[in-house]
Design an enzyme around this catalytic site. Sequence first.
Site, PDB file in Angstrom:
ATOM      1  N   ASP A  32       7.190   3.309  -0.735  1.00 40.51           N
ATOM      2  CA  ASP A  32       6.809   3.386  -2.139  1.00 40.51           C
ATOM      3  C   ASP A  32       7.545   4.566  -2.786  1.00 40.51           C
ATOM      4  OD1 ASP A  32       4.131   2.256  -3.850  1.00 40.51           O
ATOM      5  OD2 ASP A  32       5.073   4.104  -4.577  1.00 40.51           O
ATOM      6  N   VAL A  98       3.070  -3.925 -10.588  1.00 42.10           N
ATOM      7  CA  VAL A  98       4.303  -4.686 -10.335  1.00 42.10           C
ATOM      8  C   VAL A  98       3.888  -6.098  -9.929  1.00 42.10           C
ATOM      9  CG1 VAL A  98       6.377  -4.899  -8.935  1.00 42.10           C
ATOM     10  CG2 VAL A  98       5.590  -2.615  -9.634  1.00 42.10           C
ATOM     11  N   HIS A 102       2.734  -7.656  -3.191  1.00 41.02           N
ATOM     12  CA  HIS A 102       3.051  -6.594  -2.229  1.00 41.02           C
ATOM     13  C   HIS A 102       1.781  -6.111  -1.557  1.00 41.02           C
ATOM     14  CE1 HIS A 102       2.475  -4.886  -6.244  1.00 41.02           C
ATOM     15  NE2 HIS A 102       1.941  -3.826  -5.660  1.00 41.02           N
ATOM     16  N   HIS A 104       0.153  -2.959   0.239  1.00 44.17           N
ATOM     17  CA  HIS A 104       0.281  -1.510   0.438  1.00 44.17           C
ATOM     18  C   HIS A 104      -0.195  -1.152   1.846  1.00 44.17           C
ATOM     19  CE1 HIS A 104       0.603  -0.089  -3.875  1.00 44.17           C
ATOM     20  NE2 HIS A 104       0.044  -1.263  -4.101  1.00 44.17           N
TER      21      HIS A 104
HETATM   22  P1  5GP Z   1       0.655  -1.868  -7.702  1.00 39.71           P
HETATM   23  O1  5GP Z   1       0.030  -0.861  -8.613  1.00 39.71           O
HETATM   24  O2  5GP Z   1       1.331  -2.976  -8.469  1.00 39.71           O
HETATM   25  O3  5GP Z   1      -0.267  -2.394  -6.638  1.00 39.71           O
HETATM   26  O4  5GP Z   1       1.755  -1.083  -6.888  1.00 39.71           O
HETATM   27  C1  5GP Z   1       3.071  -0.958  -7.282  1.00 39.71           C
HETATM   28  C2  5GP Z   1       3.662   0.144  -6.434  1.00 39.71           C
HETATM   29  O5  5GP Z   1       5.060   0.063  -6.550  1.00 39.71           O
HETATM   30  C3  5GP Z   1       3.265   1.549  -6.916  1.00 39.71           C
HETATM   31  O6  5GP Z   1       2.651   2.246  -5.828  1.00 39.71           O
HETATM   32  C4  5GP Z   1       4.589   2.183  -7.337  1.00 39.71           C
HETATM   33  O7  5GP Z   1       4.670   3.536  -6.984  1.00 39.71           O
HETATM   34  C5  5GP Z   1       5.615   1.341  -6.589  1.00 39.71           C
HETATM   35  N1  5GP Z   1       6.890   1.204  -7.282  1.00 39.71           N
HETATM   36  C6  5GP Z   1       7.073   0.897  -8.604  1.00 39.71           C
HETATM   37  N2  5GP Z   1       8.407   0.810  -8.877  1.00 39.71           N
HETATM   38  C7  5GP Z   1       9.050   1.057  -7.711  1.00 39.71           C
HETATM   39  C8  5GP Z   1      10.428   1.101  -7.359  1.00 39.71           C
HETATM   40  O8  5GP Z   1      11.324   0.895  -8.176  1.00 39.71           O
HETATM   41  N3  5GP Z   1      10.731   1.378  -6.064  1.00 39.71           N
HETATM   42  C9  5GP Z   1       9.759   1.609  -5.118  1.00 39.71           C
HETATM   43  N4  5GP Z   1      10.173   1.887  -3.871  1.00 39.71           N
HETATM   44  N5  5GP Z   1       8.446   1.574  -5.410  1.00 39.71           N
HETATM   45  C10 5GP Z   1       8.096   1.296  -6.689  1.00 39.71           C
END
Ligand code: 5GP
Length: 116
Positions: A32, A98, A102, A104
């Site tokens: 992340d 996003v 995914h 985590h």
């Molecule tokens: P969500 O909130 O959708 O469950 O998690 C999205 C995760 O993607 C977040 O923890 C955020 O830090 C990570 N993230 C967002 N953009 C990027 C990126 O461009 N590259 C990487 N490696 N992680 C990302």
Amino acid sequence: MSPEECIFCQIVAGTSQAKIIYQDEEITAFWDQYPAAPVHILIVPNKHIPSINEVAEEDAYLLTKLIFKAREIAEDQGVREKGYRLLFNIGKEGGQSVYHLHLHLFAGKHILVVKD
Ligand code: 5GP
Ligand code: ZN
């Protein structure tokens, strides 16, 4: 959002940078960008599925594959026995930011308040 605009599709395709730790023809795992724990890795299907809500029955094996890979990564990171957390955020009120499915993987001493 079309897959072309999706940041995780771009990471899978190699057109955006990420610290990829595993990739095969179906899934990709990478660190992340803003780690919320000492270990914070995302495991994604290579194909664009927006969230758990859109997983089709024929893609069910992909979910299992994400979980098995997370467990293997936990082992590699030395946390399989100590413990870790697997999490899907789903939708706006579920904390998803996003919209490419995914999983985590969080580990490290700050992820939970653990009572000894
Ligand atoms: P969500 O909130 O959708 O469950 O998690 C999205 C995760 O993607 C977040 O923890 C955020 O830090 C990570 N993230 C967002 N953009 C990027 C990126 O461009 N590259 C990487 N490696 N992680 C990302
Ligand atoms: Zn995508």
